[in-house]
Design an enzyme around this catalytic site. Structure first.
Site, short mmCIF file in Angstrom:
data_model
loop_
_atom_site.label_atom_id
_atom_site.label_comp_id
_atom_site.label_asym_id
_atom_site.label_seq_id
_atom_site.Cartn_x
_atom_site.Cartn_y
_atom_site.Cartn_z
N LYS A 287 -15.80 -77.53 -64.78
CA LYS A 287 -15.99 -78.91 -65.20
C LYS A 287 -15.43 -79.85 -64.13
O LYS A 287 -14.32 -79.66 -63.64
CB LYS A 287 -15.25 -79.14 -66.53
CG LYS A 287 -15.83 -80.22 -67.41
CD LYS A 287 -15.23 -80.17 -68.80
CE LYS A 287 -15.88 -81.20 -69.70
NZ LYS A 287 -15.32 -81.17 -71.07
N GLU A 375 -16.09 -79.82 -88.34
CA GLU A 375 -15.78 -80.90 -89.28
C GLU A 375 -15.71 -80.41 -90.72
O GLU A 375 -14.84 -80.84 -91.50
CB GLU A 375 -16.82 -82.02 -89.16
CG GLU A 375 -16.81 -82.75 -87.83
CD GLU A 375 -17.67 -82.10 -86.77
OE1 GLU A 375 -17.80 -82.67 -85.66
OE2 GLU A 375 -18.22 -81.00 -87.03
N ARG A 403 -21.01 -84.99 -90.96
CA ARG A 403 -21.24 -83.55 -90.88
C ARG A 403 -20.45 -82.78 -91.94
O ARG A 403 -20.69 -81.59 -92.15
CB ARG A 403 -20.87 -83.03 -89.49
CG ARG A 403 -21.47 -83.85 -88.35
CD ARG A 403 -21.22 -83.22 -87.01
NE ARG A 403 -22.28 -82.28 -86.68
CZ ARG A 403 -22.26 -81.49 -85.60
NH1 ARG A 403 -21.23 -81.50 -84.80
NH2 ARG A 403 -23.25 -80.68 -85.36
#
Length: 640
Positions: A287, A375, A403
């Site tokens: 990354k 979630e 969600r």
């Protein structure tokens, strides 16, 4: 002075690629240079506009290789979340529009179907790619299309149950699907190098595949022998690759391979494109690759404002007056409250920094729980904590709470459990657009029994409401926006606000403006011009019905204002309260429209939807003209 010859370009190869068809005309040996130019262009572009940064830098080579090997857009590439899709946008005809990225009316920061044929699935929330790709693979099979479907998912997104639901189903289907795990944190395995790259080429090659299928046919006639051979094969692969889990789910696992080695990537993808059935490729990337500061601290460079490429420092204009953001208010409060109450537990679904829990996680590590992108689990876990006497707080974005709606209803509200939801990014969020705008939460929360919903008008009220919800013996929500408030003084001492009480902030005549949330100051400014009464409603549920009835008797017109969709919102609650009392004043509900809100700055969007000072004033005066009540007060009649 530059050493570059006149009329030269810093992107000689990239300039030749306006679409993937152009890319596929390049020689394989030219791809590394193209990747270098693409990465450099990406850095320059995001330095000007801001946006998601580190993730895209890590997928440059993977993006080049995918568009080089696959016949896009006929073949489907499904990006997960979309943070890493900027290189994809650049290579698919949108390079010239990159200066408009995340700007009002410009390119979206995420893949979007109506923006490009190459954006096969609209995303913004995590862990949807495999499910969508399975659906596309089934469609290709049904239509007898020799179409290849590829889902690209990050290792972080694999923490969501939805991803494993899709993997579990996909492995049981006879569809041609490739799932690429972009492992940019090396969280599954650091086993990358010459040996594993060589092994990946062998395992994805025709010789191995043919031998494997031939053995299956031959030994399949003697089931015990085939089972022994299968287990032996898994044991050999398991010694050098971490693919046992994915193999057990029904995938043919290849990897891990170096996601920055274009030779390895293109050779492996070329082989895998020919393979039948569900395939899984594990790619390890870095990354932030190519920008040293982002490599060293990818979290800080996940999303950036415009910055100086040489120093990494932000070039965005900043106010000389430093105001606390609502997230900062929550951060301070949750630490103060945890100091007082040992039963307080803080939970977040992979949004520690975004939700303001960094300090809490350091000071109270045993009471901090980051559950990953899960979630649903976060909400039901909180319910379990509450059952046994703990006091859980779920810090979550408004659009992410969607969600976990079933868990909120079934596991928390139905059992009337004392769980506090600190709902950040409520209302308009700006550049992230429709996928992250929190314009639905009042509507979907208001219909849930046992739920208390609070909308603070400023920073101090936010702190006091968090305390109020924490002390409440039942489910409670405090919704607050992105960014800072008016800069009011915040009282350190905490005092609970009586549930369901509003307060009159300005006394006027004929018109009463009922404000929910941070649009209160705007409402007060409009009221000065109209000589209207202004009420800080504070609670969406329960409403202060006694005050609403009183205001209906004293004023011919009521106006509700909220940063939520009008459909089913706070204004709808006022309408219902009036109807239950058989009262019929004129009423105007001002809020967001019944469609998804696109990206732009918060100020631009407030103006666009008539929620700034001029817009609210205009809507009220036009409404007054329409009902013919500019000067004659209409008597409110009871129709009992």
């Amino acid at each position: 002075m530059s050493d570059r010859p006149p009329n030269s370009t810093p992107y000689p190869l990239l300039d030749r690629v306006s679409k993937p068809e152009d890319l596929r005309q390049l020689a394989a040996g030219e791809l590394p240079q193209l990747a270098e130019e693409l990465r450099s262009f990406l850095i320059d572009s995001v330095a000007e506009t801001g946006g998601h940064f580190a993730a895209g830098l890590g997928t440059v080579e993977l993006t080049v290789a995918l568009h080089y090997i696959y016949n896009t857009p006929f073949d489907r590439l499904v990006w997960d979340t979309g943070h890493q899709s900027y290189p994809h946008k650049i290579l698919t005809g949108r390079r010239e529009r990159m200066p408009s990225l995340r700007q009002h009316g410009g390119l979206s920061g995420f893949p979007k179907r109506d923006e490009s044929d190459y954006d096969t699935f609209g995303v913004g929330h995590s862990s949807t790619s495999i499910s969508a790709a399975v659906g596309m693979a089934i469609a290709a099979q049904h239509e007898q299309q020799n179409r290849k479907v590829v889902a690209i998912i990050g290792d972080g997104a694999l923490t969501a149950g939805m991803a494993f639901e899709a993997l579990n189903h996909a492995g049981d289907l006879d569809t041609n699907l490739l799932v690429i795990l972009n492992d940019n944190e090396m969280s599954i395995s650091p086993n990358v190098g010459g040996m594993s790259n060589h092994l990946a080429r062998i395992l994805s090659g025709k010789l191995y595949a043919s031998a494997r299928e031939g053995s299956k046919k031959l030994l399949g006639r003697v089931p015990p022998v085939w089972e022994l051979a299968r287990r032996a094969e898994e044991h050999v692969k398991g010694m050098v690759v971490p693919g046992t889990l994915f193999e057990e789910l029904g995938f043919n696992y290849i990897g891990p391979i170096n996601g920055h080695d274009l030779d390895v990537l293109t050779r492996t993808l070329k082989n895998m494109r020919q393979m039948k059935g569900p395939q899984f490729l594990h790619v390890v990337t870095k990354k932030g690759k190519g920008f040293e500061l982002a490599e060293k601290n990818p979290t800080s460079y996940h999303g950036v404002s415009p910055f100086d490429r040489n120093t990494g420092k932000s070039t965005a204009a900043s106010s000389s007056i430093k105001k606390k953001s609502f997230t900062d208010v929550f951060s301070d409060w949750v630490c103060d409250m945890a100091q007082q109450d040992q039963q307080l537990m803080a939970i977040t679904p992979a949004m520690c920094s975004g939700s303001g829990l960094d300090e809490f996680s350091e000071r109270f590590p045993d009471r901090y729980f980051d559950v990953g992108i899960a979630e649903q689990h976060s909400v039901t876990m909180a319910a379990g904590m509450a059952c046994d006497g703990l006091k859980p707080i779920v810090a979550i974005y408004s659009s992410f709470l969607q969600r976990a709606y079933d868990q909120l209803v079934h596991d928390v509200a139905l059992q009337n459990l004392p769980v506090l939801f600190a709902i950040d990014r409520a209302g308009l969020v700006g550049a992230d657009g429709a996928t992250h705008t929190g314009n639905l939460d009042i509507s979907f929360l208001r219909c849930v029994p046992n739920m208390t919903i609070m909308t603070p008008a400023d920073e101090n009220e936010c702190r006091q409401m968090l305390y109020t919800g924490f002390q409440h013996n039942g489910p409670a929500c405090v919704r607050y926006p992105r960014g800072s408030g008016a800069g009011v003084e915040i009282q350190e001492a905490m005092q609970a606000i009586p549930i369901g009480t509003a307060e009159i902030r300005r006394q006027g005549k004929d018109i009463a403006i009922l404000s929910f949330g941070t649009l209160l100051d705007t409402a007060l400014a409009v009221a000065e011009e109209l000589d209207a009464t202004v009420v800080n409603m504070r609670f969406v549920k329960p409403l202060d019905e006694a005050l609403i009835v009183k205001l209906a008797a004293q004023n011919h017109t009521l106006v509700t204002i909220e940063e939520n969709v009008v459909a089913g919102g706070a204004g709808s609650g006022v309408n219902e309260a009036l109807a239950s009392h058989r009262l019929t004043p004129h009423i105007l509900n001002i809020g967001l429209p019944d469609h998804f809100v696109e990206h732009g700055t918060q100020a631009e969007l407030l103006q666009q939807y008539g929620l700034d000072r001029d817009g609210i004033h205009k809507q009220i005066t036009e409404f007054m003209t329409y009902i013919g009540c500019q000067s004659n007060k209409a008597k409110v009649k009871s129709v009992i």
